[in-house]
Motif scaffolding. Structure first.
Motif, PDB file in Angstrom:
ATOM      1  N   VAL A 453      -9.950  -5.662   4.899  1.00 61.96           N
ATOM      2  CA  VAL A 453      -8.792  -5.225   5.547  1.00 61.96           C
ATOM      3  C   VAL A 453      -9.184  -3.799   5.747  1.00 61.96           C
ATOM      4  O   VAL A 453     -10.721  -3.500   5.177  1.00 61.96           O
ATOM      5  CB  VAL A 453      -8.227  -4.851   3.761  1.00 61.96           C
ATOM      6  CG1 VAL A 453      -9.245  -4.352   2.634  1.00 61.96           C
ATOM      7  CG2 VAL A 453      -7.034  -4.604   3.410  1.00 61.96           C
ATOM      8  N   PRO A 454      -8.723  -3.045   6.720  1.00 66.00           N
ATOM      9  CA  PRO A 454      -8.107  -1.641   7.167  1.00 66.00           C
ATOM     10  C   PRO A 454      -8.214  -0.741   5.876  1.00 66.00           C
ATOM     11  O   PRO A 454      -8.009  -0.890   4.487  1.00 66.00           O
ATOM     12  CB  PRO A 454      -7.700  -1.209   8.193  1.00 66.00           C
ATOM     13  CG  PRO A 454      -7.430  -2.576   8.348  1.00 66.00           C
ATOM     14  CD  PRO A 454      -7.045  -3.747   7.281  1.00 66.00           C
ATOM     15  N   ALA A 455      -8.940   0.302   5.839  1.00 66.25           N
ATOM     16  CA  ALA A 455      -9.491   1.433   5.090  1.00 66.25           C
ATOM     17  C   ALA A 455      -7.731   2.403   4.614  1.00 66.25           C
ATOM     18  O   ALA A 455      -6.902   2.510   4.006  1.00 66.25           O
ATOM     19  CB  ALA A 455     -10.258   2.198   5.162  1.00 66.25           C
ATOM     20  N   SER A 456      -6.739   1.690   6.007  1.00 69.99           N
ATOM     21  CA  SER A 456      -5.860   2.995   6.559  1.00 69.99           C
ATOM     22  C   SER A 456      -4.702   2.419   5.439  1.00 69.99           C
ATOM     23  O   SER A 456      -3.553   2.298   4.510  1.00 69.99           O
ATOM     24  CB  SER A 456      -5.799   3.155   7.780  1.00 69.99           C
ATOM     25  OG  SER A 456      -5.580   1.492   8.459  1.00 69.99           O
ATOM     26  N   HIS A 457      -5.130   0.517   5.312  1.00 65.82           N
ATOM     27  CA  HIS A 457      -4.032  -0.502   5.031  1.00 65.82           C
ATOM     28  C   HIS A 457      -4.023  -0.255   3.386  1.00 65.82           C
ATOM     29  O   HIS A 457      -3.188  -0.829   2.872  1.00 65.82           O
ATOM     30  CB  HIS A 457      -4.019  -1.890   5.259  1.00 65.82           C
ATOM     31  CG  HIS A 457      -3.590  -1.736   6.708  1.00 65.82           C
ATOM     32  ND1 HIS A 457      -4.376  -0.563   7.786  1.00 65.82           N
ATOM     33  CD2 HIS A 457      -2.808  -2.393   7.483  1.00 65.82           C
ATOM     34  CE1 HIS A 457      -3.889  -0.968   8.758  1.00 65.82           C
ATOM     35  NE2 HIS A 457      -3.202  -2.352   9.157  1.00 65.82           N
ATOM     36  N   LEU A 458      -5.391   0.575   2.673  1.00 67.20           N
ATOM     37  CA  LEU A 458      -5.549   0.672   1.537  1.00 67.20           C
ATOM     38  C   LEU A 458      -4.677   2.283   1.080  1.00 67.20           C
ATOM     39  O   LEU A 458      -4.497   2.588  -0.071  1.00 67.20           O
ATOM     40  CB  LEU A 458      -6.247   0.718   0.481  1.00 67.20           C
ATOM     41  CG  LEU A 458      -7.603  -0.680   1.097  1.00 67.20           C
ATOM     42  CD1 LEU A 458      -8.058  -0.718   0.706  1.00 67.20           C
ATOM     43  CD2 LEU A 458      -6.555  -1.329  -0.253  1.00 67.20           C
ATOM     44  N   THR A 459      -4.278   2.565   1.605  1.00 66.98           N
ATOM     45  CA  THR A 459      -3.933   4.296   1.988  1.00 66.98           C
ATOM     46  C   THR A 459      -2.564   4.410   2.042  1.00 66.98           C
ATOM     47  O   THR A 459      -1.937   5.361   1.110  1.00 66.98           O
ATOM     48  CB  THR A 459      -4.616   5.025   2.688  1.00 66.98           C
ATOM     49  OG1 THR A 459      -5.967   4.820   3.050  1.00 66.98           O
ATOM     50  CG2 THR A 459      -4.966   7.112   2.707  1.00 66.98           C
ATOM     51  N   PHE A 460      -1.820   3.717   3.190  1.00 65.39           N
ATOM     52  CA  PHE A 460      -0.840   4.639   3.223  1.00 65.39           C
ATOM     53  C   PHE A 460      -0.172   3.146   2.779  1.00 65.39           C
ATOM     54  O   PHE A 460      -0.396   1.510   3.392  1.00 65.39           O
ATOM     55  CB  PHE A 460      -0.573   4.721   4.560  1.00 65.39           C
ATOM     56  CG  PHE A 460      -1.318   5.674   5.243  1.00 65.39           C
ATOM     57  CD1 PHE A 460      -1.128   6.869   5.160  1.00 65.39           C
ATOM     58  CD2 PHE A 460      -2.532   5.822   5.874  1.00 65.39           C
ATOM     59  CE1 PHE A 460      -2.006   8.002   5.105  1.00 65.39           C
ATOM     60  CE2 PHE A 460      -3.073   6.301   6.362  1.00 65.39           C
ATOM     61  CZ  PHE A 460      -2.847   7.892   5.802  1.00 65.39           C
ATOM     62  N   SER A 461       1.685   3.159   3.045  1.00 66.31           N
ATOM     63  CA  SER A 461       2.252   1.746   2.963  1.00 66.31           C
ATOM     64  C   SER A 461       3.461   1.988   4.536  1.00 66.31           C
ATOM     65  O   SER A 461       3.828   3.492   4.514  1.00 66.31           O
ATOM     66  CB  SER A 461       3.069   1.732   1.259  1.00 66.31           C
ATOM     67  OG  SER A 461       4.121   2.473   1.927  1.00 66.31           O
ATOM     68  N   SER A 462       3.743   1.127   4.450  1.00 69.23           N
ATOM     69  CA  SER A 462       5.689   1.061   5.049  1.00 69.23           C
ATOM     70  C   SER A 462       6.523   2.138   4.784  1.00 69.23           C
ATOM     71  O   SER A 462       7.197   2.807   5.917  1.00 69.23           O
ATOM     72  CB  SER A 462       6.170  -0.499   5.641  1.00 69.23           C
ATOM     73  OG  SER A 462       6.701  -0.784   4.885  1.00 69.23           O
ATOM     74  N   MET A 463       6.976   2.527   3.692  1.00 73.06           N
ATOM     75  CA  MET A 463       7.420   3.150   2.666  1.00 73.06           C
ATOM     76  C   MET A 463       7.134   4.797   3.039  1.00 73.06           C
ATOM     77  O   MET A 463       8.403   5.463   3.545  1.00 73.06           O
ATOM     78  CB  MET A 463       7.690   2.689   1.365  1.00 73.06           C
ATOM     79  CG  MET A 463       8.204   1.820   1.500  1.00 73.06           C
ATOM     80  SD  MET A 463       9.840   0.847   2.349  1.00 73.06           S
ATOM     81  CE  MET A 463       9.730  -0.832   1.305  1.00 73.06           C
ATOM     82  N   THR A 464       6.312   5.434   3.503  1.00 74.61           N
ATOM     83  CA  THR A 464       6.064   6.583   3.688  1.00 74.61           C
ATOM     84  C   THR A 464       6.161   6.723   5.199  1.00 74.61           C
ATOM     85  O   THR A 464       5.895   8.444   5.663  1.00 74.61           O
ATOM     86  CB  THR A 464       4.605   6.518   3.071  1.00 74.61           C
ATOM     87  OG1 THR A 464       3.521   5.910   3.568  1.00 74.61           O
ATOM     88  CG2 THR A 464       4.865   6.608   1.214  1.00 74.61           C
ATOM     89  N   ILE A 465       6.497   6.019   6.035  1.00 78.96           N
ATOM     90  CA  ILE A 465       5.628   6.106   7.536  1.00 78.96           C
ATOM     91  C   ILE A 465       6.971   7.374   8.368  1.00 78.96           C
ATOM     92  O   ILE A 465       7.804   6.556   8.062  1.00 78.96           O
ATOM     93  CB  ILE A 465       5.084   5.761   7.972  1.00 78.96           C
ATOM     94  CG1 ILE A 465       4.037   4.291   7.171  1.00 78.96           C
ATOM     95  CG2 ILE A 465       5.113   5.687   9.331  1.00 78.96           C
ATOM     96  CD1 ILE A 465       3.888   3.408   8.378  1.00 78.96           C
TER      97      ILE A 465
END
Length: 645
Positions: A453-465
């Protein structure tokens, strides 16, 4: 022979009886190799250790943590040089990275190298016969795509078994991207994906209309039963039950007969069953039901996780949000039929306001609902002519069309082929919890499959973009918060093996694209932030110091130990262990810092720029020598081949 040593009260070991937390000790280094790790009692002062090992010229790092160097399995070289990529990597603690050639650009491998790099060959239909050659040339892995990510990259043959069997004969790891997108949805989410780059900047036709954000049909994924004969037996038992009722109703007629005739209500075949057979059916059914009940009463730690993942697939939160944003400013909405052979090609009931010829007759049947139209393949498609702001600038719209079934269909195909193979397989470029969970479940019967899993995908979510923020367009996509939470659960429960950067630095022109997610190129510079980003996320829900110390050890497994095992290089890398390369990250986990510089040539494209992260990296050792020290670099990297290790 050069000898030196590092002393710390926080050495992170992953293969030791004390590996549940960092330990106090001294690492003895000879040239590039770890000579030994000596564990020291807590009450012994640092001065005494320095005196005892004075001939090793020990360096006192008492209050800093020493973790094994990070191994990154997923970095792609695009609009940058080896120098720029490896400089960014070493500054973030990455001592070894596997680099794939770019989809769009393929710069010459020249310039200084700051961390060690490994080679991965991209498998295509035309290069399948070269698998033995790739192995002989020292490649560490081969990578294949079930669907081309760009026009310049071919996919591998649809018949996976021969490919797996050829790789199985070598020490190579097979890295596979299992995405199999639906063509309609691919056009909705990224119409330029298989077209030339220049089209993204010059073509304006694709933005004139776009399809609605419709979901795939949701399939009910029931848990597999270990009694496949049960449904058939249920039918037979139902018939037997009907026979029993008839026997009781007609006991005078059947008293002298040991056979009953009855018509099967599920077809017109007449059945003849013996009374003893009816009893046998009842006994078999009772036994199988007992096993079924026993199975469902056997709870494991994964049962709740499986249930929550299934429920997340049923969620329409993303779709509802996307459709609301899509329609609220839309102009004229009309239906366009792809089949022009007849006025009513799918034989839908006509609208009560018009007939097939466009007249005003009123038929008896009502107009079909939009839901009915969606369910019929190749039927009418909804097209929107926007008169206000185009919704291609909203990430929720982009995400609504990026179905998790793209990943699941390819994973299912892969698992089917693995039933006849013994190949070492690593799955990359997936982000849906349901896809990763399917791989976790497959490990029960196939031990050589891993995932990341990419580290970014553990950090961000679509709802905050934010709107227009195309920096976050990535491959695989960043999904909603519910999915991010499930990724964390899978990671902590050993359902995910490794954390990677999924790095791909993209030129500003192709990344910004006026905030249009359909035109922007996938990828962002992220190498060098995996440790700090994941550690920062752990600092939120975990408050106990001892618990955090435990996760520092687990981070070393996710970022170093398990990636080394996946690449089959764990004999020399991946942990702080006697006989391995002296690759270390010296850092302070509890120091917070703001990301103000990014060593990519396109720093403003980094999603981490300007964020505050825990875990300041102070120094990085590559094969026993400092390659990064408080912002200063030393080019010590080299290209690593399997035959040279």
């Amino acid at each position: 022979m050069v000898k030196h040593a590092l002393i710390s009260r926080h050495i992170v070991l992953t293969s030791n009886a004390h590996s549940n937390k960092p330990i106090y000790g001294i690492i003895l280094i000879e040239d590039e190799i770890i000579n030994d790790i000596v564990i020291i009692e807590d009450n012994i002062p640092i001065s005494a250790v320095i005196e005892k090992y004075s001939d090793w010229s020990p360096e006192n790092l008492e209050h800093n943590y020493i973790s094994p160097g990070i191994i990154d399995l997923n970095a792609r070289l695009e609009w940058e040089t080896y120098t720029e990529l490896t400089k960014a990597a070493i500054s973030g603690g990455v001592t070894f990275t596997l680099i794939e050639s770019g989809y769009y650009m393929d710069p010459a491998p020249t310039g200084e190298i700051f961390c060690d790099i490994g080679k991965v060959a991209t498998l295509e239909i035309s290069t399948i016969d070269m698998i033995p050659f790739f192995s002989d040339q020292g490649f560490l892995a081969v990578k294949g795509y079930l669907f081309p990510p760009y026009m310049a990259v071919q996919c591998i043959p649809s018949n996976l078994l021969p490919v797996l069997q050829d790789i199985e004969k070598t020490p190579l790891t097979f890295i596979i991207d299992p995405n199999l997108p639906d063509p309609r949805m691919l056009h909705s989410v990224s119409p330029y994906r298989l077209r030339a780059l220049k089209d993204r900047l010059t073509d304006s036709h694709e933005s004139s209309s776009f399809s609605g954000a419709f979901p795939d049909l949701i399939e009910d994924e029931e848990e597999e039963d270990d009694s496949p004969q049960l449904p058939k037996l249920q039918v037979r038992r139902s018939v037997a039950h009907d026979i029993r009722k008839k026997t009781i109703a007609n006991k005078d007629e059947s008293r002298n007969s040991d056979e009953i005739k009855i018509s099967n209500p599920r077809n017109t075949t007449e059945l003849v069953l013996n009374i003893d057979e009816i009893k046998e059916i009842d006994e078999q059914f009772a036994e199988l039901m007992s096993k079924k009940i026993k199975k469902y009463n056997t709870n494991t730690i994964f049962d709740d996780l499986d249930k929550r993942i299934r429920e997340s697939q049923m969620s329409i939160q993303n779709l509802s949000h996307a459709e609301f944003e899509t329609y609220k400013g839309a102009g004229v909405t009309h239906f366009v039929s792809p089949i022009a052979l007849s006025p009513n090609p799918m034989n839908f009931p006509m609208s009560p306001m018009s007939d097939a010829s466009g007249g005003s007759s009123i038929p008896s049947s009502p107009k079909p609902s939009i839901l009915q139209r969606r369910k019929v393949p190749n039927s009418l498609s909804l097209v929107i002519k926007p008169t206000t702001t185009v919704k291609e600038n909203l990430y929720c719209y982009h995400m609504a069309n990026y179905s998790h079934t793209w990943e699941l269909s390819g994973i299912t195909k892969l698992l089917e082929a693995l039933k006849k193979s013994n190949c070492r397989v690593h799955v990359c470029n997936i982000s849906a919890a349901s896809s990763l969970n399917k791989i976790r479940q497959a490990k029960d019967w196939y031990k050589k499959i891993t995932c990341e899993v990419p580290a970014s995908h553990l950090t961000f979510s679509s709802m905050t973009i934010p709107e227009n923020d195309t920096r976050f367009k990535s491959y695989p996509p960043i999904r909603n918060q519910a999915n991010t939470n499930l990724l964390w659960d899978l990671l902590k429960m050993k359902g995910i093996d490794a954390i990677t950067s999924s790095h791909a630095a993209v030129c500003n022109d192709y990344k910004l694209a006026n905030g249009n997610f359909r035109k922007a190129v996938n990828g962002f510079p992220s190498i060098g932030f995996s440790l700090q980003a994941v550690w920062t996320m752990l600092n939120g829900p975990v408050s106990s110091h001892s618990h955090l110390e435990h996760y520092i050890v687990r981070l070393a497994k996710w970022l170093s130990l398990q990636p080394a095992e996946i690449l089959n290089i764990s004999a020399t890398r991946g942990s702080i262990c006697k006989g391995k390369y002296a690759d270390f990250v010296v850092w302070n986990p509890y120091e917070k810092f703001k990301v103000t510089e990014e060593h990519s040539p396109y720093p403003q494209m980094s999603p981490f720029l300007g964020t505050e992260l825990y875990g300041k990296i102070l120094k990085v050792y590559l094969r026993g020598h400092a390659a990064y020290n408080a912002g200063k670099f030393k080019a010590r990297g080299r290209v690593v081949q399997r035959i040279s290790q």
